[in-house]
Design an enzyme around this catalytic site. Structure first.
Site, PDB file in Angstrom:
ATOM      1  N   ASP A 119       0.762  -1.200  -0.059  1.00  0.00           N
ATOM      2  CA  ASP A 119       0.033   0.097  -0.049  1.00  0.00           C
ATOM      3  C   ASP A 119       0.884   1.277  -0.127  1.00  0.00           C
ATOM      4  O   ASP A 119       2.037   1.152   0.506  1.00  0.00           O
ATOM      5  CB  ASP A 119      -1.038  -0.128   1.226  1.00  0.00           C
ATOM      6  N   ASN A 144     -10.986  -2.566  -5.450  1.00  0.00           N
ATOM      7  CA  ASN A 144     -10.255  -1.617  -6.203  1.00  0.00           C
ATOM      8  C   ASN A 144     -10.817  -1.419  -7.559  1.00  0.00           C
ATOM      9  O   ASN A 144     -10.438  -0.353  -8.364  1.00  0.00           O
ATOM     10  CB  ASN A 144      -8.684  -2.135  -6.299  1.00  0.00           C
TER      11      ASN A 144
HETATM   12  C1  IPE Z   1      -5.301  -2.685   0.056  1.00  0.00           C
HETATM   13  O1  IPE Z   1      -5.025  -1.265  -0.332  1.00  0.00           O
HETATM   14  C2  IPE Z   1      -5.334  -3.095  -1.558  1.00  0.00           C
HETATM   15  C3  IPE Z   1      -4.077  -3.411  -2.111  1.00  0.00           C
HETATM   16  C4  IPE Z   1      -3.018  -3.251  -1.455  1.00  0.00           C
HETATM   17  C5  IPE Z   1      -3.955  -4.014  -3.309  1.00  0.00           C
HETATM   18  P1  IPE Z   1      -6.222  -0.242  -0.502  1.00  0.00           P
HETATM   19  O2  IPE Z   1      -5.539   0.933  -0.497  1.00  0.00           O
HETATM   20  O3  IPE Z   1      -7.203  -0.498  -1.657  1.00  0.00           O
HETATM   21  O4  IPE Z   1      -6.877  -0.438   0.875  1.00  0.00           O
HETATM   22  P2  IPE Z   1      -7.838   0.798   1.633  1.00  0.00           P
HETATM   23  O5  IPE Z   1      -8.692   1.589   0.786  1.00  0.00           O
HETATM   24  O6  IPE Z   1      -6.951   1.501   2.500  1.00  0.00           O
HETATM   25  O7  IPE Z   1      -8.296  -0.114   2.848  1.00  0.00           O
HETATM   26  C1  IPE Z   2      -1.578   0.345  -3.459  1.00  0.00           C
HETATM   27  O1  IPE Z   2      -1.422   1.601  -3.523  1.00  0.00           O
HETATM   28  C2  IPE Z   2      -1.939  -0.353  -4.777  1.00  0.00           C
HETATM   29  C3  IPE Z   2      -3.489  -0.837  -5.153  1.00  0.00           C
HETATM   30  C4  IPE Z   2      -4.068  -0.575  -4.030  1.00  0.00           C
HETATM   31  C5  IPE Z   2      -3.808  -1.096  -6.280  1.00  0.00           C
HETATM   32  P1  IPE Z   2      -2.673   2.671  -3.528  1.00  0.00           P
HETATM   33  O2  IPE Z   2      -3.066   2.756  -5.021  1.00  0.00           O
HETATM   34  O3  IPE Z   2      -3.763   2.259  -2.678  1.00  0.00           O
HETATM   35  O4  IPE Z   2      -2.026   3.996  -2.616  1.00  0.00           O
HETATM   36  P2  IPE Z   2      -2.472   5.003  -1.737  1.00  0.00           P
HETATM   37  O5  IPE Z   2      -3.225   4.215  -0.685  1.00  0.00           O
HETATM   38  O6  IPE Z   2      -3.555   5.904  -2.470  1.00  0.00           O
HETATM   39  O7  IPE Z   2      -1.387   6.013  -1.300  1.00  0.00           O
HETATM   40 MG    MG Z   3      -4.106   2.530  -0.582  1.00  0.00          MG
END
Ligand code: IPE
Ligand code: IPE
Ligand code: MG
Length: 214
Positions: free
Chosen positions: A13, A61
């Protein structure tokens, strides 16, 4: 002391925040994140982690803007194409867990081909794509066990989450019952060898009682 986790799971993340901090588009963060994944896989080989499971895309997502979702799918296809030779050379079994039917057909074919080519290897890279841990339809223990995408995988010994979020976001909810958790503020694209070593050192110090006495 626990030694090295056999199965390490990572919630990758912080790509978006990493990009935002640099005035770059979110996809640049995802690209940097893909490079971090390559490095972490190499470190796993060096220290003897047998299975690395990474959360790359959750069932939630799909709600992100179309551009970002399409960019991520493109990036996944590129990752498979670019990493294929290295995975074969390093003898790493590649697998996907999640609702693969949700993925674009071309990506699905690439995944199936690489899974078949690497099926005999012992080290594993497991990528969670369109993954959610809780199938809403089924609720009994036996039904849960039947629902697992990869029932042969041992439960993760250690789950690492980057970017400082203290939650699992629907990742491996069934298998995490006795996993050790490690949360770091480091954003995924910045996750370096020192951060990796800190996670493993923390795991080594844990007392894994598994419900037994001290
Ligand atoms: C969790 O991250 C999913 C992945 C890292 C693929 P998200 O960014 O989607 O999770 P939330 O929204 O912070 O819970
Ligand atoms: C994790 O990074 C990757 C996916 C969930 C696909 P994020 O895209 O969630 O990054 P933040 O949480 O917005 O920083
Ligand atoms: Mg995230």
């Amino acid at each position: 002391m626990n030694g090295v986790p056999r199965h390490l799971a990572v919630i990758m993340d912080g790509n978006g925040r990493w990009a935002l901090a640099r005035g770059k588009p979110r996809l640049a963060g995802h690209r940097a994140g893909a490079e971090t994944l390559e490095r972490v896989l190499a470190w796993c080989g060096e220290v003897g982690v047998e299975i690395l499971t990474v959360y790359a895309f959750s069932t939630e997502n799909w709600r992100r803007p179309k551009d970002e979702v399409e960019g991520l799918m493109r990036l996944l296809g590129l990752f498979l194409r670019n990493r294929r030779a290295k995975l074969l050379e390093d003898r790493v079994r590649f697998r996907v867990i999640g609702r693969r039917d949700d993925l674009p057909p071309a990506l699905r074919r690439r995944i199936a081909a690489l899974e078949a080519e690497t099926a005999a290897f012992t080290r594993q890279l497991v990528v969670a794509l369109s993954y959610g841990g809780l199938p809403a339809e089924e609720r009994t223990d036996a039904a849960f066990a039947r629902c697992l995408y990869a029932p042969d995988l041992p439960d993760p010994d250690l789950i690492v989450r980057t970017s400082g979020e203290f939650r699992l976001s629907n990742f491996l909810l069934w298998q995490c019952a006795y996993s050790e958790l490690f949360v770091t503020d480091v954003l995924w694209p910045d996750f370096d060898r020192a951060a990796f070593d800190r996670a493993l050192a923390s795991y080594a110090r844990r007392d894994r009682r598994m419900g037994g006495h001290a």
